[in-house]
Design a protein around this motif. Structure first.
Motif, PDB file in Angstrom:
ATOM      1  N   ASN A 148      -8.228  -8.091  16.855  1.00 14.35           N
ATOM      2  CA  ASN A 148      -7.526  -6.811  16.936  1.00 14.35           C
ATOM      3  C   ASN A 148      -8.539  -5.687  17.138  1.00 14.35           C
ATOM      4  O   ASN A 148      -9.757  -5.927  17.177  1.00 14.35           O
ATOM      5  CB  ASN A 148      -6.696  -6.565  15.664  1.00 14.35           C
ATOM      6  CG  ASN A 148      -7.519  -6.753  14.390  1.00 14.35           C
ATOM      7  OD1 ASN A 148      -8.592  -6.178  14.248  1.00 14.35           O
ATOM      8  ND2 ASN A 148      -7.012  -7.590  13.487  1.00 14.35           N
ATOM      9  N   GLU A 149      -8.026  -4.469  17.229  1.00 18.94           N
ATOM     10  CA  GLU A 149      -8.879  -3.326  17.535  1.00 18.94           C
ATOM     11  C   GLU A 149      -9.856  -3.024  16.404  1.00 18.94           C
ATOM     12  O   GLU A 149     -10.989  -2.603  16.636  1.00 18.94           O
ATOM     13  CB  GLU A 149      -7.993  -2.106  17.816  1.00 18.94           C
ATOM     14  CG  GLU A 149      -8.725  -0.959  18.526  1.00 18.94           C
ATOM     15  CD  GLU A 149      -9.428  -0.041  17.549  1.00 18.94           C
ATOM     16  OE1 GLU A 149     -10.435   0.592  17.944  1.00 18.94           O
ATOM     17  OE2 GLU A 149      -9.001   0.042  16.387  1.00 18.94           O
ATOM     18  N   VAL A 150      -9.431  -3.230  15.150  1.00 19.03           N
ATOM     19  CA  VAL A 150     -10.305  -2.973  14.007  1.00 19.03           C
ATOM     20  C   VAL A 150     -11.518  -3.901  14.045  1.00 19.03           C
ATOM     21  O   VAL A 150     -12.655  -3.460  13.832  1.00 19.03           O
ATOM     22  CB  VAL A 150      -9.536  -3.149  12.677  1.00 19.03           C
ATOM     23  CG1 VAL A 150     -10.500  -3.116  11.491  1.00 19.03           C
ATOM     24  CG2 VAL A 150      -8.485  -2.064  12.521  1.00 19.03           C
ATOM     25  N   GLY A 195     -10.075  -4.283   1.127  1.00 16.62           N
ATOM     26  CA  GLY A 195      -9.803  -3.039   0.419  1.00 16.62           C
ATOM     27  C   GLY A 195     -10.471  -1.856   1.072  1.00 16.62           C
ATOM     28  O   GLY A 195      -9.907  -0.760   1.138  1.00 16.62           O
ATOM     29  N   LEU A 196     -11.692  -2.060   1.566  1.00 16.55           N
ATOM     30  CA  LEU A 196     -12.400  -0.988   2.272  1.00 16.55           C
ATOM     31  C   LEU A 196     -11.662  -0.612   3.553  1.00 16.55           C
ATOM     32  O   LEU A 196     -11.487   0.576   3.858  1.00 16.55           O
ATOM     33  CB  LEU A 196     -13.831  -1.423   2.581  1.00 16.55           C
ATOM     34  CG  LEU A 196     -14.720  -0.406   3.318  1.00 16.55           C
ATOM     35  CD1 LEU A 196     -16.167  -0.533   2.862  1.00 16.55           C
ATOM     36  CD2 LEU A 196     -14.661  -0.574   4.833  1.00 16.55           C
ATOM     37  N   LEU A 197     -11.238  -1.607   4.308  1.00 17.74           N
ATOM     38  CA  LEU A 197     -10.561  -1.331   5.570  1.00 17.74           C
ATOM     39  C   LEU A 197      -9.235  -0.599   5.354  1.00 17.74           C
ATOM     40  O   LEU A 197      -8.814   0.194   6.203  1.00 17.74           O
ATOM     41  CB  LEU A 197     -10.312  -2.633   6.330  1.00 17.74           C
ATOM     42  CG  LEU A 197     -11.568  -3.392   6.785  1.00 17.74           C
ATOM     43  CD1 LEU A 197     -11.187  -4.704   7.449  1.00 17.74           C
ATOM     44  CD2 LEU A 197     -12.397  -2.537   7.727  1.00 17.74           C
ATOM     45  N   ARG A 198      -8.588  -0.841   4.215  1.00 16.79           N
ATOM     46  CA  ARG A 198      -7.329  -0.161   3.932  1.00 16.79           C
ATOM     47  C   ARG A 198      -7.536   1.268   3.442  1.00 16.79           C
ATOM     48  O   ARG A 198      -6.713   2.155   3.711  1.00 16.79           O
ATOM     49  CB  ARG A 198      -6.529  -0.948   2.885  1.00 16.79           C
ATOM     50  CG  ARG A 198      -5.893  -2.229   3.412  1.00 16.79           C
ATOM     51  CD  ARG A 198      -4.902  -2.803   2.402  1.00 16.79           C
ATOM     52  NE  ARG A 198      -5.595  -3.293   1.209  1.00 16.79           N
ATOM     53  CZ  ARG A 198      -5.947  -4.563   1.037  1.00 16.79           C
ATOM     54  NH1 ARG A 198      -5.689  -5.463   1.979  1.00 16.79           N
ATOM     55  NH2 ARG A 198      -6.559  -4.948  -0.066  1.00 16.79           N
ATOM     56  N   ALA A 199      -8.629   1.515   2.690  1.00 17.33           N
ATOM     57  CA  ALA A 199      -8.774   2.787   1.983  1.00 17.33           C
ATOM     58  C   ALA A 199      -9.667   3.804   2.680  1.00 17.33           C
ATOM     59  O   ALA A 199      -9.550   5.001   2.415  1.00 17.33           O
ATOM     60  CB  ALA A 199      -9.303   2.532   0.571  1.00 17.33           C
ATOM     61  N   MET A 200     -10.565   3.352   3.562  1.00 19.27           N
ATOM     62  CA  MET A 200     -11.529   4.264   4.171  1.00 19.27           C
ATOM     63  C   MET A 200     -11.162   4.591   5.609  1.00 19.27           C
ATOM     64  O   MET A 200     -10.621   3.751   6.335  1.00 19.27           O
ATOM     65  CB  MET A 200     -12.942   3.667   4.138  1.00 19.27           C
ATOM     66  CG  MET A 200     -13.633   3.759   2.801  1.00 19.27           C
ATOM     67  SD  MET A 200     -15.388   3.297   2.915  1.00 19.27           S
ATOM     68  CE  MET A 200     -15.998   4.024   1.388  1.00 19.27           C
ATOM     69  N   GLY A 238     -23.433  13.973  11.718  1.00 22.35           N
ATOM     70  CA  GLY A 238     -22.449  13.044  12.283  1.00 22.35           C
ATOM     71  C   GLY A 238     -21.273  13.780  12.890  1.00 22.35           C
ATOM     72  O   GLY A 238     -20.993  14.943  12.596  1.00 22.35           O
ATOM     73  N   VAL A 239     -20.562  13.089  13.779  1.00 23.02           N
ATOM     74  CA  VAL A 239     -19.396  13.649  14.457  1.00 23.02           C
ATOM     75  C   VAL A 239     -18.152  12.962  13.947  1.00 23.02           C
ATOM     76  O   VAL A 239     -18.077  11.734  13.933  1.00 23.02           O
ATOM     77  CB  VAL A 239     -19.516  13.453  15.990  1.00 23.02           C
ATOM     78  CG1 VAL A 239     -18.296  14.029  16.679  1.00 23.02           C
ATOM     79  CG2 VAL A 239     -20.786  14.100  16.512  1.00 23.02           C
ATOM     80  N   PRO A 240     -17.145  13.705  13.471  1.00 21.77           N
ATOM     81  CA  PRO A 240     -15.929  13.069  12.935  1.00 21.77           C
ATOM     82  C   PRO A 240     -15.279  12.167  13.961  1.00 21.77           C
ATOM     83  O   PRO A 240     -15.276  12.446  15.156  1.00 21.77           O
ATOM     84  CB  PRO A 240     -15.030  14.267  12.572  1.00 21.77           C
ATOM     85  CG  PRO A 240     -15.982  15.424  12.401  1.00 21.77           C
ATOM     86  CD  PRO A 240     -17.088  15.168  13.371  1.00 21.77           C
ATOM     87  N   GLN A 241     -14.686  11.053  13.491  1.00 25.96           N
ATOM     88  CA  GLN A 241     -13.981  10.125  14.333  1.00 25.96           C
ATOM     89  C   GLN A 241     -12.561   9.974  13.804  1.00 25.96           C
ATOM     90  O   GLN A 241     -12.236  10.419  12.716  1.00 25.96           O
ATOM     91  CB  GLN A 241     -14.665   8.743  14.354  1.00 25.96           C
ATOM     92  CG  GLN A 241     -16.080   8.790  14.903  1.00 25.96           C
ATOM     93  CD  GLN A 241     -16.673   7.385  14.937  1.00 25.96           C
ATOM     94  OE1 GLN A 241     -15.981   6.387  14.893  1.00 25.96           O
ATOM     95  NE2 GLN A 241     -17.992   7.328  15.010  1.00 25.96           N
ATOM     96  N   GLN A 242     -11.710   9.336  14.604  1.00 23.21           N
ATOM     97  CA  GLN A 242     -10.342   9.096  14.186  1.00 23.21           C
ATOM     98  C   GLN A 242     -10.302   8.105  13.043  1.00 23.21           C
ATOM     99  O   GLN A 242     -11.244   7.346  12.826  1.00 23.21           O
ATOM    100  CB  GLN A 242      -9.521   8.550  15.341  1.00 23.21           C
ATOM    101  CG  GLN A 242      -9.985   7.164  15.817  1.00 23.21           C
ATOM    102  CD  GLN A 242      -9.195   6.686  17.013  1.00 23.21           C
ATOM    103  OE1 GLN A 242      -8.756   7.482  17.816  1.00 23.21           O
ATOM    104  NE2 GLN A 242      -9.022   5.390  17.126  1.00 23.21           N
ATOM    105  N   MET A 243      -9.208   8.087  12.295  1.00 21.39           N
ATOM    106  CA  MET A 243      -9.037   7.153  11.185  1.00 21.39           C
ATOM    107  C   MET A 243      -8.523   5.829  11.701  1.00 21.39           C
ATOM    108  O   MET A 243      -8.084   5.725  12.822  1.00 21.39           O
ATOM    109  CB  MET A 243      -8.079   7.755  10.144  1.00 21.39           C
ATOM    110  CG  MET A 243      -8.587   9.050   9.514  1.00 21.39           C
ATOM    111  SD  MET A 243      -7.412   9.742   8.354  1.00 21.39           S
ATOM    112  CE  MET A 243      -7.498   8.543   7.052  1.00 21.39           C
ATOM    113  N   PHE A 244      -8.633   4.776  10.826  1.00 20.68           N
ATOM    114  CA  PHE A 244      -8.101   3.474  11.202  1.00 20.68           C
ATOM    115  C   PHE A 244      -6.598   3.598  11.448  1.00 20.68           C
ATOM    116  O   PHE A 244      -5.918   4.369  10.793  1.00 20.68           O
ATOM    117  CB  PHE A 244      -8.333   2.448  10.085  1.00 20.68           C
ATOM    118  CG  PHE A 244      -9.740   1.923  10.073  1.00 20.68           C
ATOM    119  CD1 PHE A 244     -10.236   1.207  11.141  1.00 20.68           C
ATOM    120  CD2 PHE A 244     -10.553   2.170   8.990  1.00 20.68           C
ATOM    121  CE1 PHE A 244     -11.530   0.708  11.115  1.00 20.68           C
ATOM    122  CE2 PHE A 244     -11.829   1.687   8.960  1.00 20.68           C
ATOM    123  CZ  PHE A 244     -12.323   0.957  10.017  1.00 20.68           C
TER     124      PHE A 244
END
Length: 300
Positions: free
Chosen positions: A73-75, A124-129, A294-300
């Motif tokens: 998947n994309e993640v 848990g990291l992938l869900r929360a960050m 750093g440059v902000p990016q979109q969220m998961f």
């Protein structure tokens, strides 16, 4: 839980068996000074080196980590591309990238070779960050690999183990000789064994304090490396997220020191922590000069 305990016991039994065979083959007699030194080096470094060489295999088995070979998947594509970019910037080979099932926000890196390591993140990291925070965590772990922290920790632990073994037995002989001055040369009594047992515990505590002091120091260094690779703002945001959601780590003991989270304790317990308190890490990053924001990016 039972799987982790079984693997831990099997690993330690294998180490003890191998070291016993090596000493028997080479005719090492620990009752002589030379034999004591050789025995201490073998026992002191043997477990650390073997654990280091098996670290990736143990980490995968104990966490059930799934190594990404073909992104599903994309993640997963983002994880691979981000680690690849950071590894190139850090000058190391591409690590294996894995995901393991765990509720807490965490990640770890391990491996005996900086060009053949493993970087894993929890579900848990992938869900929360968001991606900025996750990028900083990945950069932190890649920095551990680039700094050679796994090898250095193994060597330091080996040196400390060696000193503990030698000092405990030297003092044990002195105490036993004082208690039994007429004992035949080369033989030892109960005083020796009791003294060695007690001193290995006492010296072992001091050795653990020294090892954990170094572990906390290299955690600051990995944070600084993460700030250089991903941006100081992202690294601070990731640690702040951890400070708000921290829970007990489910990582096996062998890789806990290389996780991103940790550092909860007060009083004397702080001396045995592998991670500094998160507020100290955040403050150190705020004082860090020369790290990009750093440059902000979109969220998961």
């Amino acid at each position: 839980m039972f799987k982790r305990i079984a693997l831990f016991l099997a690993t330690n039994l294998a180490v003890l068996l191998l070291l016993s065979v090596v000493m028997s083959v080479f005719g090492i007699d620990p009752r002589t000074n030379g034999g004591l030194l050789v025995m201490a080096v073998i026992l002191g470094f043997g477990g650390s080196i073997i654990s280091l060489l098996m670290s990736k295999w143990i980490a995968k088995k104990t966490t059930g980590a799934y190594v990404i070979t073909q992104p599903r998947n994309e993640v997963e594509r983002w994880l691979l591309s981000t680690v690849e970019r950071q590894a190139q910037a850090a000058g190391i080979g591409m690590p294996e990238v894995a995901i393991y099932e765990a509720p807490e926000i965490n990640a770890f890196a391990t491996g005996a070779n900086r060009n053949n390591a493993l970087v894993a993140v929890s579900t848990g990291l992938l869900r929360a960050m968001d991606r900025d925070e996750a990028e900083a965590v990945l950069a932190h772990e890649v920095s551990h690999v680039a700094n050679g922290d796994m090898v250095t920790m193994a060597l330091i632990q080996g040196v400390l183990n060696t000193f503990v073994i030698i000092l405990a037995r030297i003092v044990g002989r002195v105490v036993d000789g004082f208690l039994n001055p007429d004992r035949e040369e080369g033989s030892v009594g109960i005083g020796y064994f009791v003294t060695v047992f007690v001193l290995e515990l006492v010296f072992g505590l001091f050795a653990s304090m020294i090892a954990m002091w170094f572990s906390r120091w290299r955690e600051f260094r990995a944070d600084a490396g993460g700030a250089r690779l991903a941006g100081r703002g992202k690294m601070i945001a990731a640690l702040q997220r951890l400070s708000h959601t921290y829970g007990a780590s489910t990582l096996p003991k062998q890789v806990q020191a290389f996780g991103i989270s940790g550092g909860v304790g007060h009083g004397l317990r702080k001396l045995f922590l592998s991670h500094p308190p998160l507020e100290e890490r955040i403050e150190a990053l705020r004082r860090l000069e020369g790290a990009p924001q750093g440059v902000p990016q979109q969220m998961f």
